[in-house]
Design a protein around this motif. Structure first.
Motif, PDB file in Angstrom:
ATOM      1  N   ASP A   1       0.845  -1.198   0.000  1.00 28.36           N
ATOM      2  CA  ASP A   1       0.000   0.000   0.000  1.00 28.36           C
ATOM      3  C   ASP A   1       0.876   1.241   0.000  1.00 28.36           C
ATOM      4  O   ASP A   1       1.862   1.318   0.746  1.00 28.36           O
ATOM      5  N   LEU A   2       0.497   2.223  -0.812  1.00 28.70           N
ATOM      6  CA  LEU A   2       1.132   3.542  -0.830  1.00 28.70           C
ATOM      7  C   LEU A   2       0.040   4.578  -0.601  1.00 28.70           C
ATOM      8  O   LEU A   2      -0.925   4.640  -1.359  1.00 28.70           O
ATOM      9  N   THR A   3       0.173   5.380   0.472  1.00 25.27           N
ATOM     10  CA  THR A   3      -0.834   6.376   0.807  1.00 25.27           C
ATOM     11  C   THR A   3      -0.186   7.749   0.918  1.00 25.27           C
ATOM     12  O   THR A   3       0.888   7.890   1.518  1.00 25.27           O
ATOM     13  N   LEU A   4      -0.847   8.751   0.344  1.00 27.30           N
ATOM     14  CA  LEU A   4      -0.406  10.138   0.441  1.00 27.30           C
ATOM     15  C   LEU A   4      -1.266  10.855   1.482  1.00 27.30           C
ATOM     16  O   LEU A   4      -2.492  10.823   1.404  1.00 27.30           O
ATOM     17  N   TYR A   5      -0.604  11.498   2.460  1.00 24.53           N
ATOM     18  CA  TYR A   5      -1.287  12.292   3.482  1.00 24.53           C
ATOM     19  C   TYR A   5      -0.861  13.752   3.359  1.00 24.53           C
ATOM     20  O   TYR A   5       0.287  14.048   3.023  1.00 24.53           O
ATOM     21  N   ASN A   6      -1.779  14.669   3.666  1.00 26.39           N
ATOM     22  CA  ASN A   6      -1.428  16.083   3.648  1.00 26.39           C
ATOM     23  C   ASN A   6      -0.775  16.487   4.967  1.00 26.39           C
ATOM     24  O   ASN A   6      -0.602  15.650   5.865  1.00 26.39           O
ATOM     25  N   PRO A   7      -0.373  17.749   5.149  1.00 25.99           N
ATOM     26  CA  PRO A   7       0.350  18.130   6.367  1.00 25.99           C
ATOM     27  C   PRO A   7      -0.383  17.849   7.673  1.00 25.99           C
ATOM     28  O   PRO A   7       0.273  17.611   8.698  1.00 25.99           O
ATOM     29  N   VAL A   8      -1.728  17.868   7.679  1.00 26.25           N
ATOM     30  CA  VAL A   8      -2.453  17.557   8.923  1.00 26.25           C
ATOM     31  C   VAL A   8      -2.790  16.075   8.997  1.00 26.25           C
ATOM     32  O   VAL A   8      -3.602  15.654   9.821  1.00 26.25           O
ATOM     33  N   ARG A   9      -2.147  15.274   8.152  1.00 24.04           N
ATOM     34  CA  ARG A   9      -2.245  13.813   8.134  1.00 24.04           C
ATOM     35  C   ARG A   9      -3.622  13.316   7.696  1.00 24.04           C
ATOM     36  O   ARG A   9      -4.060  12.231   8.102  1.00 24.04           O
ATOM     37  N   ALA A  10      -4.289  14.088   6.870  1.00 25.39           N
ATOM     38  CA  ALA A  10      -5.522  13.629   6.246  1.00 25.39           C
ATOM     39  C   ALA A  10      -5.166  12.900   4.962  1.00 25.39           C
ATOM     40  O   ALA A  10      -4.326  13.367   4.183  1.00 25.39           O
ATOM     41  N   SER A  11      -5.793  11.760   4.726  1.00 29.95           N
ATOM     42  CA  SER A  11      -5.501  10.973   3.531  1.00 29.95           C
ATOM     43  C   SER A  11      -5.931  11.722   2.273  1.00 29.95           C
ATOM     44  O   SER A  11      -7.047  12.234   2.190  1.00 29.95           O
ATOM     45  N   VAL A  12      -5.025  11.780   1.307  1.00 28.16           N
ATOM     46  CA  VAL A  12      -5.308  12.426   0.024  1.00 28.16           C
ATOM     47  C   VAL A  12      -5.661  11.382  -1.035  1.00 28.16           C
ATOM     48  O   VAL A  12      -6.682  11.464  -1.703  1.00 28.16           O
ATOM     49  N   LYS A  13      -4.811  10.389  -1.164  1.00 28.65           N
ATOM     50  CA  LYS A  13      -4.999   9.344  -2.178  1.00 28.65           C
ATOM     51  C   LYS A  13      -4.173   8.137  -1.782  1.00 28.65           C
ATOM     52  O   LYS A  13      -3.128   8.260  -1.132  1.00 28.65           O
ATOM     53  N   ASP A  14      -4.628   6.945  -2.198  1.00 29.13           N
ATOM     54  CA  ASP A  14      -3.828   5.755  -1.934  1.00 29.13           C
ATOM     55  C   ASP A  14      -3.972   4.773  -3.085  1.00 29.13           C
ATOM     56  O   ASP A  14      -4.854   4.880  -3.926  1.00 29.13           O
ATOM     57  N   VAL A  15      -3.055   3.800  -3.095  1.00 28.78           N
ATOM     58  CA  VAL A  15      -3.084   2.755  -4.108  1.00 28.78           C
ATOM     59  C   VAL A  15      -2.543   1.480  -3.474  1.00 28.78           C
ATOM     60  O   VAL A  15      -1.624   1.523  -2.660  1.00 28.78           O
ATOM     61  N   GLY A  16      -3.156   0.355  -3.819  1.00 26.90           N
ATOM     62  CA  GLY A  16      -2.711  -0.941  -3.315  1.00 26.90           C
ATOM     63  C   GLY A  16      -2.530  -1.924  -4.456  1.00 26.90           C
ATOM     64  O   GLY A  16      -3.290  -1.895  -5.436  1.00 26.90           O
ATOM     65  N   ILE A  17      -1.518  -2.775  -4.342  1.00 31.21           N
ATOM     66  CA  ILE A  17      -1.263  -3.759  -5.398  1.00 31.21           C
ATOM     67  C   ILE A  17      -1.032  -5.130  -4.769  1.00 31.21           C
ATOM     68  O   ILE A  17      -0.623  -5.244  -3.612  1.00 31.21           O
ATOM     69  N   GLY A  18      -1.314  -6.193  -5.544  1.00 34.10           N
ATOM     70  CA  GLY A  18      -1.006  -7.551  -5.125  1.00 34.10           C
ATOM     71  C   GLY A  18       0.430  -7.898  -5.463  1.00 34.10           C
ATOM     72  O   GLY A  18       1.120  -7.156  -6.184  1.00 34.10           O
ATOM     73  N   TYR A  19       0.880  -9.047  -4.950  1.00 30.28           N
ATOM     74  CA  TYR A  19       2.279  -9.440  -5.152  1.00 30.28           C
ATOM     75  C   TYR A  19       2.357 -10.944  -5.317  1.00 30.28           C
ATOM     76  O   TYR A  19       1.790 -11.706  -4.529  1.00 30.28           O
ATOM     77  N   GLY A  20       3.054 -11.355  -6.395  1.00 30.40           N
ATOM     78  CA  GLY A  20       3.225 -12.770  -6.665  1.00 30.40           C
ATOM     79  C   GLY A  20       4.666 -13.212  -6.664  1.00 30.40           C
ATOM     80  O   GLY A  20       4.979 -14.282  -7.190  1.00 30.40           O
ATOM     81  N   GLY A  21       5.548 -12.412  -6.125  1.00 25.35           N
ATOM     82  CA  GLY A  21       6.957 -12.770  -6.046  1.00 25.35           C
ATOM     83  C   GLY A  21       7.838 -12.070  -7.053  1.00 25.35           C
ATOM     84  O   GLY A  21       9.052 -11.988  -6.861  1.00 25.35           O
TER      85      GLY A  21
END
Length: 471
Positions: free
Chosen positions: A296-316
């Motif tokens: 998971d990669l999440t972007l937070y603004n200066p007051v730690r509010a979530s702006v956007k995120d992305v998640g991916i699966g992994y197979g090795g």
């Protein structure tokens, strides 16, 4: 004055040596800071701010601890076992009628806890009449991996006649555990077993503008997928919490991550700038199945509010996760109807938070796994909106002057030579430095006492010789 001679002097020297050795040993033990203790094998515990304060959770508004903007607080949140008041915590704010106030809450589930996708927290700000000013929630998600969960609340002063909670007075931050009460298997979830989660609360006050500004949101912005940098990576060590997020700039950074770990990075973003980021996960030594929502990669603004995120699966095999394009930072973005535009309302430090699911270890090994972070800042820097006074903390919504770069180039970010690396440096190295300073101070103090005693002993001997010239 008695003189120390013979056995007495030897005893004195032994005492001094013991004091020096004892001081060194005490400082050496202090070199191991509390935050290096691990919550699970190879996974560092969440790093709270060095100056964190205690704020006991109240089960109702009566006796709720007061939160002051600019300070960071540590608390805990109990699980909901069906009793009244459990699973909910109250904190108090005393607010003026001119400032916006934001409160982020980060909950830290226990490492190894069995969780459901819906387990998480909700955060709301309420006035003295139980009117909800704002609310936000976050859950663990499909990864079912214990990780820091951050939600936020706010009391915002909007244009006259367009919002609730516009008056000065007492407000309450309400934090509540959420979830289904059933785990991913037959075991109970962390929510239902009544064990607490640690909390970090960070209230911030934003000053009003000196002059009224437009409330229209820019309708056009560059939404094309950006070209991210492909420079040679520079090593960096991600922090274990917001307070120790590693400072990074535009460019490519390399790091390592183990399953179950969360890494924090911060990027200074000025008014008018547009942040883009991608994280690449290296291949594993073996290929054994597939983990859904592994990274998971999440972007937070200066007051730690979530702006956007992305998640991916992994197979090795190697995988890459990129944040979708987001608008440039602008004060009027706060008037947008939805995120991510609405959250891109401040200049300051934006946070990139990376989590690798604990389940990756079961399929592909404990790692560590190679991580590459690519950051780009597009757009042109613009003038700020013109605040009437400083916000709290001071300079919180400013990018500030660039960090000095040594003549030899950027160097390793971990050395904090260019402003990259963990805030304040690596915690272990910071402890070593403090320990070294402490050791030096103790040694100087002891040597000073020793020197003073020797001088007094010599003066006493001279007086004795003067009184007994034939001695």
């Amino acid at each position: 004055m008695a003189r120390r001679t013979g056995r007495g002097a030897a005893v004195w020297r032994a005492v001094v040596r013991s004091a020096v050795v004892g001081a060194v040993l005490c400082v050496s033990s202090a070199v191991l800071p509390g935050r290096v203790a691990v919550a699970a094998p190879n996974v560092p515990a969440y790093a709270f701010a060095d100056d964190v304060r205690s704020a006991p959770a109240a089960t109702g508004t009566t006796g709720a601890a007061r939160l002051e903007p600019g300070a960071t607080y540590r608390s805990s949140l109990q699980g909901d076992d069906g009793e009244d008041g459990e699973g909910k915590a109250y904190y108090r704010l005393e607010l003026d009628g001119t400032s916006n106030v934001y409160v982020s809450v980060t909950a830290i589930p226990r490492a190894g806890a069995t969780l459901s996708a819906g387990d998480g927290i909700s955060v709301s700000v309420q006035d003295a009449d139980s009117v909800t000013c704002s609310s936000d929630s976050v859950t663990v998600g499909a990864a079912l991996s214990p990780q820091p969960l951050t939600a936020w609340g706010a009391r915002e002063l909007l244009p006259p006649g367009t919002g609730l909670c516009q008056k000065a007075g007492t407000y309450y931050v309400v934090v509540e555990r959420t979830g289904t009460g059933t785990g991913s298997g037959e075991e109970e979830t962390d929510l239902s077993d009544g064990r607490s989660w640690d909390l970090e609360l960070a209230p911030v006050s934003e000053a009003p503008l000196a002059k009224a500004a437009a409330t229209s949101v820019p309708e056009v912005w560059d939404s094309a997928t950006p070209t991210l940098p492909v420079d040679e990576p520079v090593a960096v060590r991600g922090g274990a919490g917001f307070a120790e997020a590693a400072a990074v700039k535009q460019g490519v950074r390399s790091d390592e991550i183990v399953p179950g770990q969360t890494l924090f990075y911060k990027v200074p973003v000025d008014w008018g700038q547009q942040l883009s980021a991608t994280v690449d996960l290296g291949s594993a030594d073996k290929n054994s199945g597939y983990v859904v929502d592994a990274l998971d990669l999440t972007l937070y603004n200066p007051v730690r509010a979530s702006v956007k995120d992305v998640g991916i699966g992994y197979g090795g095999s190697q995988k890459s996760a990129s944040l979708p394009p987001v608008p440039p930072v602008g004060y009027t973005n706060r008037y947008a109807p939805t995120d991510p535009t609405k959250s891109l309302r401040f200049a300051g430090s934006y946070y990139l938070v990376v989590h690798l699911a604990a389940q990756v270890a079961d399929r592909f090994g404990e790692g560590p796994y190679g991580l590459t972070l690519r950051v780009r800042l597009g757009g042109g820097t613009q003038a700020g909106p013109g605040y009437a006074r400083q916000s709290v903390p001071r300079g919180f919504f400013d990018v500030g002057a660039p960090d000095p770069v040594p003549s030899g180039g950027e160097g390793l970010a971990g050395a904090d030579a260019s402003g990259d690396g963990a805030a304040g440096g690596d915690p272990a190295m910071k402890a070593v430095a403090v320990g070294g300073i402490g050791t030096g101070s103790v040694l100087l103090m002891v040597l000073g006492v020793w020197t003073l005693t020797a001088r007094r002993r010599a003066a006493a001997q001279m007086r004795v010789n003067a009184q007994n010239p034939t001695a």
